[in-house]
Motif scaffolding. Structure first.
Motif, PDB file in Angstrom:
ATOM      1  N   UNK A  58       1.053  -1.161   0.018  1.00 47.33           N
ATOM      2  CA  UNK A  58      -0.116   0.131   0.089  1.00 47.33           C
ATOM      3  C   UNK A  58       1.060   1.283  -0.148  1.00 47.33           C
ATOM      4  N   UNK A  59       0.533   2.342  -0.980  1.00 50.86           N
ATOM      5  CA  UNK A  59       1.267   3.503  -0.843  1.00 50.86           C
ATOM      6  C   UNK A  59       1.128   4.214   0.464  1.00 50.86           C
ATOM      7  N   UNK A  60       2.300   4.788   0.894  1.00 50.48           N
ATOM      8  CA  UNK A  60       2.231   5.304   2.277  1.00 50.48           C
ATOM      9  C   UNK A  60       2.449   6.978   1.915  1.00 50.48           C
ATOM     10  N   UNK A 228      -9.169  13.719  -1.921  1.00 50.06           N
ATOM     11  CA  UNK A 228      -7.895  12.604  -1.651  1.00 50.06           C
ATOM     12  C   UNK A 228      -8.068  11.621  -2.667  1.00 50.06           C
ATOM     13  N   UNK A 229      -9.288  11.144  -2.843  1.00 54.47           N
ATOM     14  CA  UNK A 229      -9.542  10.032  -4.061  1.00 54.47           C
ATOM     15  C   UNK A 229      -8.804  10.619  -5.442  1.00 54.47           C
ATOM     16  N   UNK A 230      -8.890  11.967  -5.611  1.00 50.76           N
ATOM     17  CA  UNK A 230      -8.648  12.145  -7.093  1.00 50.76           C
ATOM     18  C   UNK A 230      -7.036  12.486  -6.992  1.00 50.76           C
ATOM     19  N   UNK A 231      -6.655  13.219  -5.901  1.00 47.77           N
ATOM     20  CA  UNK A 231      -5.145  13.658  -5.740  1.00 47.77           C
ATOM     21  C   UNK A 231      -4.365  12.765  -5.255  1.00 47.77           C
ATOM     22  N   UNK A 235      -6.447   3.989  -2.801  1.00 48.03           N
ATOM     23  CA  UNK A 235      -6.082   2.940  -1.758  1.00 48.03           C
ATOM     24  C   UNK A 235      -4.559   3.593  -1.412  1.00 48.03           C
ATOM     25  N   UNK A 236      -4.423   4.206  -0.244  1.00 49.69           N
ATOM     26  CA  UNK A 236      -3.224   4.577   0.310  1.00 49.69           C
ATOM     27  C   UNK A 236      -3.171   4.526   2.078  1.00 49.69           C
ATOM     28  N   UNK A 237      -2.095   4.654   2.590  1.00 53.13           N
ATOM     29  CA  UNK A 237      -1.803   4.694   4.126  1.00 53.13           C
ATOM     30  C   UNK A 237      -1.148   6.053   4.403  1.00 53.13           C
ATOM     31  N   UNK A 239      -0.587   8.434   8.281  1.00 51.77           N
ATOM     32  CA  UNK A 239      -0.453   8.320   9.747  1.00 51.77           C
ATOM     33  C   UNK A 239      -0.885   7.065  10.389  1.00 51.77           C
ATOM     34  N   UNK A 240      -0.372   5.969   9.762  1.00 53.49           N
ATOM     35  CA  UNK A 240      -0.552   4.685  10.332  1.00 53.49           C
ATOM     36  C   UNK A 240      -2.238   3.749  10.136  1.00 53.49           C
ATOM     37  N   UNK A 241      -2.812   4.722   9.191  1.00 52.62           N
ATOM     38  CA  UNK A 241      -4.469   4.042   8.781  1.00 52.62           C
ATOM     39  C   UNK A 241      -4.380   3.944   7.574  1.00 52.62           C
ATOM     40  N   UNK A 242      -5.118   3.030   7.091  1.00 49.19           N
ATOM     41  CA  UNK A 242      -5.212   2.703   5.503  1.00 49.19           C
ATOM     42  C   UNK A 242      -6.468   3.048   5.283  1.00 49.19           C
ATOM     43  N   UNK A 243      -6.473   4.071   4.023  1.00 41.53           N
ATOM     44  CA  UNK A 243      -7.689   4.609   3.535  1.00 41.53           C
ATOM     45  C   UNK A 243      -7.933   4.093   2.119  1.00 41.53           C
ATOM     46  N   UNK A 244      -9.243   3.667   1.934  1.00 42.63           N
ATOM     47  CA  UNK A 244      -9.638   3.032   0.515  1.00 42.63           C
ATOM     48  C   UNK A 244     -10.968   3.665   0.399  1.00 42.63           C
ATOM     49  N   UNK A 245     -11.023   3.991  -0.900  1.00 44.78           N
ATOM     50  CA  UNK A 245     -12.174   4.798  -1.501  1.00 44.78           C
ATOM     51  C   UNK A 245     -12.550   4.077  -2.791  1.00 44.78           C
ATOM     52  N   UNK A 246     -13.718   3.659  -2.883  1.00 45.13           N
ATOM     53  CA  UNK A 246     -14.222   3.208  -4.199  1.00 45.13           C
ATOM     54  C   UNK A 246     -15.100   4.232  -4.931  1.00 45.13           C
ATOM     55  N   UNK A 247     -15.232   4.070  -6.284  1.00 50.14           N
ATOM     56  CA  UNK A 247     -15.815   4.974  -7.080  1.00 50.14           C
ATOM     57  C   UNK A 247     -17.409   5.254  -6.712  1.00 50.14           C
ATOM     58  N   UNK A 248     -18.123   4.160  -6.210  1.00 51.03           N
ATOM     59  CA  UNK A 248     -19.285   4.272  -5.559  1.00 51.03           C
ATOM     60  C   UNK A 248     -19.515   5.281  -4.359  1.00 51.03           C
ATOM     61  N   UNK A 249     -18.495   5.124  -3.566  1.00 50.87           N
ATOM     62  CA  UNK A 249     -18.219   5.959  -2.420  1.00 50.87           C
ATOM     63  C   UNK A 249     -18.311   7.320  -2.820  1.00 50.87           C
TER      64      UNK A 249
END
Length: 278
Positions: A58-60, A228-231, A235-237, A239-249
């Motif tokens: 995962x990209x950090x 954040x989704x566009x920039x 899927x990225x990490x 401050x120690x937390x993984x963030x995932x966004x789907x196009x639907x979200x």
């Protein structure tokens, strides 16, 4: 009469450009905020999270990149909420009486102010992104030119829709208030809950249940997620937390912003239909 809103738009934009101090402050202040607060907090968070395990798949990204989207959203919020102040000054100086008594439909005043405020938000967002890239913000990393263009359009669509919603809210407040001090107090009261119950500066996962529920319905949260989704990516990490966004979200987040803008427009239109300026 059909282009009445363009007259309102150009008048506000000319005022924005000619007042050099206002123009300089509105462009430089958010960039300085990102530079000083972002860099200081980035060093602190990176020191605190340096011992956390990192998923190599995962990209950090650093906290400066994480907060970059939040600064864009924060600036858009502040600019939009104060965007209707011009209507209050027009009302106090007698200019609003002339405007409302002209053949221009009142709805054109709302649309003109909304479009001018949205244009200012576009300019500020572009300045912050450019300055952030100079500071080391990892926006659009690994993107192709086509992906960058697509992402910039996506960011501006989110910023524009969000700013319209709060500009309509600001216009409704301005046409109701009688003094700049009263309007400033109301806007300050609104700014705090929107800003601090969002994901602009920190993750909302650790929020108490009530604040977490407020963050879900907070338009600022949906704007930050979209940026954040566009920039940064889906899927990225950070401050120690993984963030995932789907196009639907992200699509649901945009619909939430669109619904908010629509509701605020109806409120502003109702307030303008009832107001009497003497």
């Amino acid at each position: 009469m059909r282009t009445g809103f363009l007259t309102i738009y150009w008048r506000d934009m000319l005022r924005f450009v000619r007042f050099r101090t206002l123009l300089f402050a509105s462009l430089v202040q958010p960039a300085l905020w990102l530079a000083f607060f972002g860099i200081a907090m980035s060093n602190n968070f990176e020191r605190l999270t340096s011992t956390l395990p990192v998923d190599p798949n995962v990209r950090t990204v650093g906290y400066l990149t994480f907060i970059g989207a939040g600064v864009i959203a924060m600036t858009t919020l502040f600019t939009s909420l104060f965007g209707g102040t011009v209507l209050l000054f027009d009302k106090n100086w007698g200019l609003m009486r002339e405007t409302l008594s002209s053949p221009i439909p009142r709805i054109h005043v709302i649309i003109g102010i909304g479009l001018s405020g949205m244009t200012k938000s576009f300019i500020q967002a572009a300045v912050i992104m450019g300055f952030g890239l100079l500071l080391g913000v990892q926006f659009f990393e690994g993107y192709t030119p086509m992906q960058i263009a697509y992402s910039l359009i996506g960011i501006m669509v989110f910023v524009g829709t969000f700013s319209l919603g709060f500009l309509f809210l600001s216009a409704a407040i301005a046409i109701t208030m009688e003094s700049p001090e009263g309007m400033q107090a109301v806007i300050t009261l609104l700014t705090m809950p929107f800003f601090f119950t969002s994901n602009a500066l920190y993750p909302v996962n650790s929020f108490p249940p009530l604040l977490r529920a407020l963050s879900i319905i907070n338009p600022l949260t949906h704007l930050v997620s979209g940026i954040r989704y566009f920039a940064i990516g889906s899927d990225f990490s950070a401050i120690g937390i993984r963030y995932t966004y789907t196009p639907e979200q992200i699509f649901i987040s945009y619909l939430a912003l669109l619904a908010f803008a629509g509701i605020m427009f109806l409120i502003a239109r109702w307030r303008f239909s009832k107001v009497t300026v003497t």
